[in-house]
Design a protein around this motif. Sequence first.
Motif, PDB file in Angstrom:
ATOM      1  N   ASP A 226       0.842  -1.187   0.000  1.00  0.00           N
ATOM      2  CA  ASP A 226       0.000   0.000   0.000  1.00  0.00           C
ATOM      3  C   ASP A 226       0.884   1.248   0.000  1.00  0.00           C
ATOM      4  N   ASN A 227       0.453   2.308  -0.647  1.00  0.00           N
ATOM      5  CA  ASN A 227       1.265   3.527  -0.733  1.00  0.00           C
ATOM      6  C   ASN A 227       0.655   4.712   0.000  1.00  0.00           C
ATOM      7  N   SER A 228      -0.375   4.476   0.797  1.00  0.00           N
ATOM      8  CA  SER A 228      -1.033   5.584   1.488  1.00  0.00           C
ATOM      9  C   SER A 228      -0.282   5.968   2.752  1.00  0.00           C
ATOM     10  N   ILE A 229      -0.593   7.139   3.278  1.00  0.00           N
ATOM     11  CA  ILE A 229       0.030   7.621   4.509  1.00  0.00           C
ATOM     12  C   ILE A 229      -0.322   6.719   5.688  1.00  0.00           C
ATOM     13  N   ASN A 230      -1.472   6.035   5.589  1.00  0.00           N
ATOM     14  CA  ASN A 230      -1.929   5.183   6.688  1.00  0.00           C
ATOM     15  C   ASN A 230      -0.936   4.069   7.008  1.00  0.00           C
ATOM     16  N   THR A 231      -0.263   3.553   6.009  1.00  0.00           N
ATOM     17  CA  THR A 231       0.644   2.420   6.204  1.00  0.00           C
ATOM     18  C   THR A 231       2.119   2.823   6.158  1.00  0.00           C
ATOM     19  N   GLU A 232       2.395   4.122   6.138  1.00  0.00           N
ATOM     20  CA  GLU A 232       3.779   4.583   6.040  1.00  0.00           C
ATOM     21  C   GLU A 232       4.639   4.025   7.173  1.00  0.00           C
ATOM     22  N   GLY A 233       4.125   4.095   8.405  1.00  0.00           N
ATOM     23  CA  GLY A 233       4.882   3.616   9.557  1.00  0.00           C
ATOM     24  C   GLY A 233       5.124   2.124   9.512  1.00  0.00           C
ATOM     25  N   LEU A 234       4.099   1.368   9.181  1.00  0.00           N
ATOM     26  CA  LEU A 234       4.241  -0.082   9.084  1.00  0.00           C
ATOM     27  C   LEU A 234       5.271  -0.462   8.038  1.00  0.00           C
ATOM     28  N   ARG A 235       5.199   0.188   6.862  1.00  0.00           N
ATOM     29  CA  ARG A 235       6.127  -0.159   5.789  1.00  0.00           C
ATOM     30  C   ARG A 235       7.573   0.147   6.165  1.00  0.00           C
ATOM     31  N   ALA A 236       7.780   1.276   6.842  1.00  0.00           N
ATOM     32  CA  ALA A 236       9.138   1.651   7.240  1.00  0.00           C
ATOM     33  C   ALA A 236       9.699   0.677   8.263  1.00  0.00           C
ATOM     34  N   THR A 237       8.892   0.325   9.247  1.00  0.00           N
ATOM     35  CA  THR A 237       9.345  -0.587  10.297  1.00  0.00           C
ATOM     36  C   THR A 237       9.561  -1.987   9.748  1.00  0.00           C
ATOM     37  N   TYR A 238       8.701  -2.404   8.837  1.00  0.00           N
ATOM     38  CA  TYR A 238       8.855  -3.718   8.219  1.00  0.00           C
ATOM     39  C   TYR A 238      10.143  -3.781   7.401  1.00  0.00           C
ATOM     40  N   ARG A 239      10.452  -2.723   6.644  1.00  0.00           N
ATOM     41  CA  ARG A 239      11.683  -2.709   5.849  1.00  0.00           C
ATOM     42  C   ARG A 239      12.908  -2.835   6.753  1.00  0.00           C
ATOM     43  N   PHE A 240      12.924  -2.065   7.822  1.00  0.00           N
ATOM     44  CA  PHE A 240      14.043  -2.136   8.765  1.00  0.00           C
ATOM     45  C   PHE A 240      14.168  -3.550   9.332  1.00  0.00           C
ATOM     46  N   SER A 241      13.054  -4.124   9.725  1.00  0.00           N
ATOM     47  CA  SER A 241      13.051  -5.444  10.348  1.00  0.00           C
ATOM     48  C   SER A 241      13.542  -6.523   9.399  1.00  0.00           C
ATOM     49  N   LYS A 242      13.112  -6.458   8.165  1.00  0.00           N
ATOM     50  CA  LYS A 242      13.546  -7.454   7.181  1.00  0.00           C
ATOM     51  C   LYS A 242      15.047  -7.357   6.935  1.00  0.00           C
ATOM     52  N   ILE A 243      15.552  -6.145   6.833  1.00  0.00           N
ATOM     53  CA  ILE A 243      16.982  -5.963   6.576  1.00  0.00           C
ATOM     54  C   ILE A 243      17.813  -6.520   7.725  1.00  0.00           C
ATOM     55  N   VAL A 244      17.409  -6.195   8.948  1.00  0.00           N
ATOM     56  CA  VAL A 244      18.169  -6.661  10.112  1.00  0.00           C
ATOM     57  C   VAL A 244      18.073  -8.174  10.255  1.00  0.00           C
ATOM     58  N   SER A 245      16.901  -8.734  10.071  1.00  0.00           N
ATOM     59  CA  SER A 245      16.720 -10.168  10.255  1.00  0.00           C
ATOM     60  C   SER A 245      17.436 -10.985   9.183  1.00  0.00           C
ATOM     61  N   GLU A 246      17.654 -10.387   8.025  1.00  0.00           N
ATOM     62  CA  GLU A 246      18.296 -11.111   6.921  1.00  0.00           C
ATOM     63  C   GLU A 246      19.780 -10.807   6.799  1.00  0.00           C
ATOM     64  N   ALA A 247      20.301  -9.954   7.669  1.00  0.00           N
ATOM     65  CA  ALA A 247      21.722  -9.597   7.609  1.00  0.00           C
ATOM     66  C   ALA A 247      22.575 -10.792   8.027  1.00  0.00           C
ATOM     67  N   THR A 248      23.374 -11.295   7.139  1.00  0.00           N
ATOM     68  CA  THR A 248      24.180 -12.487   7.427  1.00  0.00           C
ATOM     69  C   THR A 248      25.450 -12.161   8.206  1.00  0.00           C
ATOM     70  N   ASN A 249      25.812 -10.895   8.255  1.00  0.00           N
ATOM     71  CA  ASN A 249      27.044 -10.503   8.939  1.00  0.00           C
ATOM     72  C   ASN A 249      26.794  -9.969  10.349  1.00  0.00           C
ATOM     73  N   SER A 250      25.569 -10.128  10.829  1.00  0.00           N
ATOM     74  CA  SER A 250      25.191  -9.527  12.109  1.00  0.00           C
ATOM     75  C   SER A 250      25.276 -10.526  13.255  1.00  0.00           C
ATOM     76  N   ALA A 251      25.772 -10.037  14.395  1.00  0.00           N
ATOM     77  CA  ALA A 251      25.822 -10.859  15.602  1.00  0.00           C
ATOM     78  C   ALA A 251      24.668 -10.547  16.545  1.00  0.00           C
ATOM     79  N   VAL A 252      23.756  -9.681  16.111  1.00  0.00           N
ATOM     80  CA  VAL A 252      22.638  -9.251  16.956  1.00  0.00           C
ATOM     81  C   VAL A 252      21.629 -10.380  17.132  1.00  0.00           C
ATOM     82  N   ASN A 253      21.155 -10.536  18.350  1.00  0.00           N
ATOM     83  CA  ASN A 253      20.045 -11.442  18.645  1.00  0.00           C
ATOM     84  C   ASN A 253      18.768 -10.649  18.385  1.00  0.00           C
ATOM     85  N   PHE A 254      18.131 -10.887  17.246  1.00  0.00           N
ATOM     86  CA  PHE A 254      17.038 -10.024  16.795  1.00  0.00           C
ATOM     87  C   PHE A 254      15.771 -10.815  16.504  1.00  0.00           C
ATOM     88  N   LYS A 255      14.651 -10.189  16.857  1.00  0.00           N
ATOM     89  CA  LYS A 255      13.348 -10.762  16.498  1.00  0.00           C
ATOM     90  C   LYS A 255      12.366  -9.620  16.296  1.00  0.00           C
TER      91      LYS A 255
END
Length: 404
Positions: A226-255
Motif C-alpha cells: 500500500d502507498n497511502s500515509i496510513n501504512t507509512e509507519g508499518l512499511r518503514a518498520t517492516y523494511r528495517f526489520s527485514k533488513i536486520v533479520s536477513e543480515a548475514t554478517n550480524s551478531a545481533v540477537n534479533f526478532k
Amino acid sequence: MLLVLSYATSSAQSKQLLNIGQSDTIYSKILKEKRTIWVQVPESAYSKTNHPNTYPVVYVLDGGVHFLSVCAVINQLSPGAVPEMIVVGIGNSENRTRDLTPTKVKEARGSSAWVKDSGGGARFTDFIENELIPYIDNKYPTANNKTFVGHSFGGLLVVNTFINRPELFNNYIAIDPSLWWDNEVLTRDITAKLASEKYKNKSLFLSIANPLPADTEKDINVLIKDNSINTEGLRATYRFSKIVSEATNSAVNFKYTYYENEDHGTIPLISTYDGMRFLFSWYKMSGKLVDIIKNPNTTAAALTTGFNTRFEMLSNHLGYQVYPEEEMLNNLGYMFMSHSPKKSLTFLKMAIKYYPKNANGYDSLSDYYRSQNDLQNAILYCEKAFAISGAEYHKNKLKQLKNK
C-alpha cells in the motif's frame, strides 16, 4: 514481587489503593531542566536475611504512560521466567518530540510547527548515559545489565541508541517505533553497520502494529504494498526489520513480530510481555534440570552439579553472580523430605550455603532432622535458627524439641 510503598484510604473510599514504585526527580545539567522518574525495586532487595542482591535495570521511556504496565509484566514473569528487575520510568518534558527524535527535520507529516525543535535525541541520550544511569546506580542495588524500552517516538530513540550506542544497554525493546522519521534515516546503511563487533551479545525485539481499523486488511504482505500515509509507519518498520533479520554478517540477537490485531495504542503491553520473554528466553529452568530434580535415582552430587551449571549460565548471561532463590531451595527441600531425604538434605544445605544469615534455612534443616528421627541435629539447627532470629517461635520450638 513488587515493592508496596503504601496503602491509602479516604473517608469517601473504603477500598485500599496499592501504590507501585516511588516518584523521584533528577536535575539534568545537560538538558537544563528537572526530570521526573519512577522507580520500582524488587521486594527481595529489602530482606535483611537474604544474600545481598543486585538487579538488572529496565529503563522505560514515556514513563508516565508505560511504567506501570512494564512493572506489571515483570512482576508477573519474575522470578520464574525472567529475573527480578529494577524498573525506571523516565518522564517526558513538554517537548517530547525534541527529546526522542534522532535528527532535525524541517517538516514531517505535512507540518513544520511540531518538529521545529526536533533532533534532540543525542542530547537526551547523553542525559540517560551520563546523569540518569549513574544516579540510579548510586542509589539502588543495580547490576550491570540494562534493558531499554520505548514506544512510538520512544521506540525510535531505542533503535537509534541500539544503532549508535549499542554499548549503553544489553537489551532493547522497540514497540511500533516511528522508523518513518526523516525518510527512514535509521535504516540507511544498517546492514554495513551490523557487521561491527560492538553488536555482539546485544538483543533487539521490535514489534509492528496494524495501522488500519480492525475490520479491514490484516495481511502484512498486502499492507506493505500500500502507498497511502496510513501504512507509512508499518512499511518503514517492516523494511528495517527485514533488513536486520536477513543480515548475514550480524551478531545481533534479533526478532520482530507483527501483531495484526493490535493498533499503535494497544500494542505496548503485549510487546513488553513478548519482548521480555524473547530477551530472557534462556532464563527459565530447563527441562533437563527439571528431569534431574524429578528423577528418583538422581544423586546429591548430580543435583548439585545441575544447579551449579544452571546458575553459572545465568551469571554468565547477566554479567554478575546469580544464586538459587532461597524460597525455591526451601520448597524443594520440604517437597522431597518424606520420600527422598537425600535430595531434601541437598537442597536445604544449599539454602544455608547461599543464605547463611537467614534463620529459615536452619529452621528447615531442624525439621529435616526431626523427620529423620535425629533429635540431636534437630535441636542443634533449631538453636542456630533461634540465635539468628531471637523469635518466640524458635524459642518455643526449641523447648518442645528438648522435652522430647
